[in-house]
Design an enzyme around this catalytic site. Structure first.
Site, mmCIF file in Angstrom:
data_model
loop_
_atom_site.group_PDB
_atom_site.id
_atom_site.type_symbol
_atom_site.label_atom_id
_atom_site.label_comp_id
_atom_site.label_asym_id
_atom_site.label_seq_id
_atom_site.Cartn_x
_atom_site.Cartn_y
_atom_site.Cartn_z
ATOM 1 N N VAL A 149 0.837 -1.200 0.000
ATOM 2 C CA VAL A 149 0.000 0.000 0.000
ATOM 3 C C VAL A 149 0.881 1.263 0.000
ATOM 4 C CG1 VAL A 149 -1.763 1.283 1.283
ATOM 5 C CG2 VAL A 149 -1.957 -1.190 1.059
ATOM 6 N N GLU A 175 6.122 4.644 7.097
ATOM 7 C CA GLU A 175 6.489 3.865 8.282
ATOM 8 C C GLU A 175 6.047 2.434 8.023
ATOM 9 O OE1 GLU A 175 8.012 4.864 11.099
ATOM 10 O OE2 GLU A 175 8.230 6.972 10.550
ATOM 11 N N CYS A 203 4.989 -3.747 14.790
ATOM 12 C CA CYS A 203 5.886 -3.610 13.625
ATOM 13 C C CYS A 203 7.343 -3.879 13.998
ATOM 14 C CB CYS A 203 5.742 -2.228 13.022
ATOM 15 S SG CYS A 203 6.069 -0.915 14.196
HETATM 16 P P1 NAD Z 1 -3.972 -1.765 7.364
HETATM 17 O O1 NAD Z 1 -4.555 -2.869 6.570
HETATM 18 O O2 NAD Z 1 -4.763 -1.152 8.474
HETATM 19 O O3 NAD Z 1 -3.569 -0.631 6.295
HETATM 20 C C1 NAD Z 1 -2.994 0.593 6.703
HETATM 21 C C2 NAD Z 1 -3.826 1.741 6.122
HETATM 22 O O4 NAD Z 1 -3.794 1.689 4.708
HETATM 23 C C3 NAD Z 1 -5.289 1.674 6.557
HETATM 24 O O5 NAD Z 1 -5.688 2.944 6.989
HETATM 25 C C4 NAD Z 1 -5.997 1.220 5.296
HETATM 26 O O6 NAD Z 1 -7.297 1.722 5.194
HETATM 27 C C5 NAD Z 1 -5.117 1.780 4.181
HETATM 28 N N1 NAD Z 1 -5.186 1.002 2.952
HETATM 29 C C6 NAD Z 1 -5.249 -0.349 2.845
HETATM 30 N N2 NAD Z 1 -5.259 -0.710 1.540
HETATM 31 C C7 NAD Z 1 -5.220 0.439 0.812
HETATM 32 C C8 NAD Z 1 -5.204 0.747 -0.591
HETATM 33 N N3 NAD Z 1 -5.249 -0.213 -1.507
HETATM 34 N N4 NAD Z 1 -5.134 2.029 -0.955
HETATM 35 C C9 NAD Z 1 -5.088 3.006 -0.034
HETATM 36 N N5 NAD Z 1 -5.107 2.781 1.307
HETATM 37 C C10 NAD Z 1 -5.175 1.531 1.719
HETATM 38 O O7 NAD Z 1 -2.593 -2.155 8.015
HETATM 39 P P2 NAD Z 1 -1.456 -3.142 7.462
HETATM 40 O O8 NAD Z 1 -0.879 -2.604 6.214
HETATM 41 O O9 NAD Z 1 -1.913 -4.542 7.532
HETATM 42 O O10 NAD Z 1 -0.408 -2.919 8.653
HETATM 43 C C11 NAD Z 1 0.522 -3.895 8.982
HETATM 44 C C12 NAD Z 1 1.871 -3.502 8.438
HETATM 45 O O11 NAD Z 1 2.212 -2.221 8.920
HETATM 46 C C13 NAD Z 1 2.968 -4.423 8.893
HETATM 47 O O12 NAD Z 1 3.862 -4.628 7.846
HETATM 48 C C14 NAD Z 1 3.655 -3.630 9.994
HETATM 49 O O13 NAD Z 1 5.001 -3.974 10.190
HETATM 50 C C15 NAD Z 1 3.507 -2.248 9.488
HETATM 51 N N6 NAD Z 1 3.535 -1.300 10.586
HETATM 52 C C16 NAD Z 1 4.542 -0.411 10.629
HETATM 53 C C17 NAD Z 1 4.614 0.472 11.687
HETATM 54 C C18 NAD Z 1 5.712 1.491 11.783
HETATM 55 O O14 NAD Z 1 5.570 2.375 12.617
HETATM 56 N N7 NAD Z 1 6.755 1.410 10.987
HETATM 57 C C19 NAD Z 1 3.650 0.428 12.694
HETATM 58 C C20 NAD Z 1 2.635 -0.485 12.595
HETATM 59 C C21 NAD Z 1 2.581 -1.358 11.539
#
Ligand code: NAD
Length: 493
Positions: free
Chosen positions: A208, A226, A260
């Site tokens: 994403v 992030e 994460c």
């Molecule tokens: P998620 O599915 O909640 O997605 C994150 C955001 O992206 C959401 O708000 C969602 O609505 C949006 N989103 C999803 N698909 C989209 C698209 N096609 N187009 C636009 N927006 C879209 O969360 P996730 O991605 O499953 O999060 C998990 C990942 O995040 C893991 O890889 C984790 O390591 C990483 N993470 C990183 C941190 C950091 O601080 N570096 C913190 C937490 C999680």
């Protein structure tokens, strides 16, 4: 688990109508253009109000996190609510210092004059957050954006709907169009990203992140990404295994591994492999009892898709600790896997769940080579009784951050920037780093009008060029001083 006062998921306003999103963004844009968000007074009063609102919604937030993730109240308070309050307090305490113009030297050749850097707001920021720490990962970047004098629109994750609902109520409580929230998933975020922002901070996965970056490119909007990845832990034979196992088990099983920066896997020197696994087994029992399913201190997996993805990881390697699962409650026991190879599913992608592969290596060099064969991780952990081991690991690898003889804790220090590198992200925030991320560093050079030699102005001449050559190549006293200090430092090791 108490969920008093929470609306059932079916009643939650899960998405902002697509047609309303332009209005949220343009209200924020108007507020930023009016200039009112630039003042110190607006920043301070908005942050204070936000703090009060978070405190007032504390129970609702704890209940929401319990409903979305079965997050233990202790973890929910410490890693979400407490983290946000501390961040706001640190920001308010340091805001004047961060906002103050930063004087920088002006070389003699450009005298008489003075120079400084002003950190000015970028305009309208957008913060897109994931579900695992759904409150903290939305509000902490929003705090940084507000502190830097920006209007901001937040987009919580639709996968933690109760938390998103309470966060929306908190932002609505500010009653200020400069700070808005858009609810929803892919469709709403896609619509949101068609609008022009002056900075986007996205937290989530790398796939994403590429979508976000492409949308941002349309408007030349800078991004902070992030992301995650496989954060390794290295344990040498000289490590205190009891302490290492406690810190590894805590960092891994916190929020059921959905962190994460959770240690993704462990590389341990072969001579202490079995002892480390025994210690991990003992820690799991100490933390969660003989049957972790009954422990109130273990969160659950966020949804069925993630549960089934994680369950499949248990089919390769040897289950040395845990391994039980229950699809109805999305329970996965704190699990340690041994005999795992790089080709097994557990090593193919970020685990993001309570499954910890422990892999034996023959030397620290082998561990370093193992880490370097993969993408640059978000976090790297080293456990050793010998400081030179830590130094070697840090010098020979790259990662977003490092915690020596510990896990997770490095992100709690607001003086350390938090962010990834390469596949684990770009840019950083927390404390001053967050303020800087949402600020433009504007260079200001002030010249005196008392002197205005004709040297730089046409008509040019050979003698002017001679003088300019001599002037511009004259060593600046500050550079000479810096070179001397550098030499001294190198000599003193
Ligand atoms: P998620 O599915 O909640 O997605 C994150 C955001 O992206 C959401 O708000 C969602 O609505 C949006 N989103 C999803 N698909 C989209 C698209 N096609 N187009 C636009 N927006 C879209 O969360 P996730 O991605 O499953 O999060 C998990 C990942 O995040 C893991 O890889 C984790 O390591 C990483 N993470 C990183 C941190 C950091 O601080 N570096 C913190 C937490 C999680």
């Amino acid at each position: 688990m108490s969920t008093t006062g929470l609306r059932p998921v079916s009643d939650l306003p899960r998405a902002t109508p697509l047609g309303d999103i332009a209005g949220v963004v343009s209200a924020a844009r108007e507020a930023a253009t009016s200039g009112r968000t630039r003042s110190r007074a607006w920043r301070v009063s908005t942050l204070r109000q936000l703090r009060e609102l978070v405190v007032a919604h504390e129970d609702a937030l704890l209940d929401a996190l319990a409903a979305d993730l079965s997050k233990p109240r202790f973890e929910a308070w410490a890693a979400e609510i407490g983290f946000i309050l501390t961040d706001i307090d640190h920001t308010l305490a340091n805001l004047d210092r961060w906002m103050a113009p930063e004087r920088v030297p002006t070389p003699v050749t450009f005298q008489p004059g003075s120079s400084h850097i002003v950190r000015e707001p970028l305009g309208v920021a957008c913060v897109i957050a994931p579900w695992n720490y759904p409150v903290q990962l939305l509000l902490v970047p929003m705090v940084a954006a507000i502190a830097a004098g920006n209007a901001v629109v937040g987009k919580p994750s639709e996968l933690a709907p109760h938390a998103a609902d309470v966060v929306e109520a908190i932002v609505r409580g500010l009653d200020d169009p400069a700070v808005g929230v858009v609810l929803g998933g892919v469709a709403e975020t896609t619509e949101l990203l068609t609008h022009r922002f002056d900075h986007i901070l996205y937290t989530g996965n790398g796939r994403v992140a590429r979508v976000v970056m492409r949308a941002a490119a349309e408007h030349l909007t800078p991004v902070t990404l992030e992301l995650g990845g496989k954060s390794p832990a290295i344990v040498t034979a000289s490590a205190d295994l009891e302490v290492a196992s406690r810190r590894l088990a805590w960092g891994k099983f916190l929020n059921a591994g959905q962190t994460c920066i959770a240690p993704d896997y462990v590389l341990v020197e072969r001579s202490v492999h079995d002892r480390l696994v025994d210690e991990l087994r003992a820690r799991v029992r100490e933390f969660y009892g003989a049957d972790p399913r009954t422990s109130p201190d273990l969160a659950r997996i966020v949804n069925d898709a993630h549960f089934h993805r994680l369950e499949k990881l248990l089919h390769a390697g040897t289950v040395a600790v845990g391994g039980d699962t229950d699809a109805d409650t999305r329970y996965i026991a704190p699990t340690v896997l041994t005999d795992v190879t790089r080709d097994d599913p557990a090593m193919a992608e970020e685990i993001f769940g309570p499954v910890l592969p422990v892999i034996a290596v023959d030397s620290l060099d082998e561990a370093i080579a193992f880490v370097n064969a993969d993408d640059k991780p978000l976090a790297l952990y080293t456990f050793s009784g010998d400081d030179t081991d830590h130094e070697r690991v840090i010098a020979a690898t790259s990662s977003g951050g490092v915690c020596v003889n510990g896990t997770i804790m490095h992100i709690s220090n607001p003086h350390l920037p938090f962010g990834g590198v390469g596949e684990s992200g770009m840019g950083a925030y927390h404390g001053r780093a967050g303020f800087d991320t949402f600020s433009h560093r504007r260079s200001v050079h002030e010249r005196s009008t008392r002197l205005d030699p004709s040297l730089l102005y046409p008509p040019y001449s050979a003698s002017k060029l001679r003088l300019v050559r001599r002037g511009l190549t004259l060593p600046d006293p500050r550079d000479l001083w810096a070179r001397g200090v550098g030499r001294l430092r190198r000599r003193n090791g």
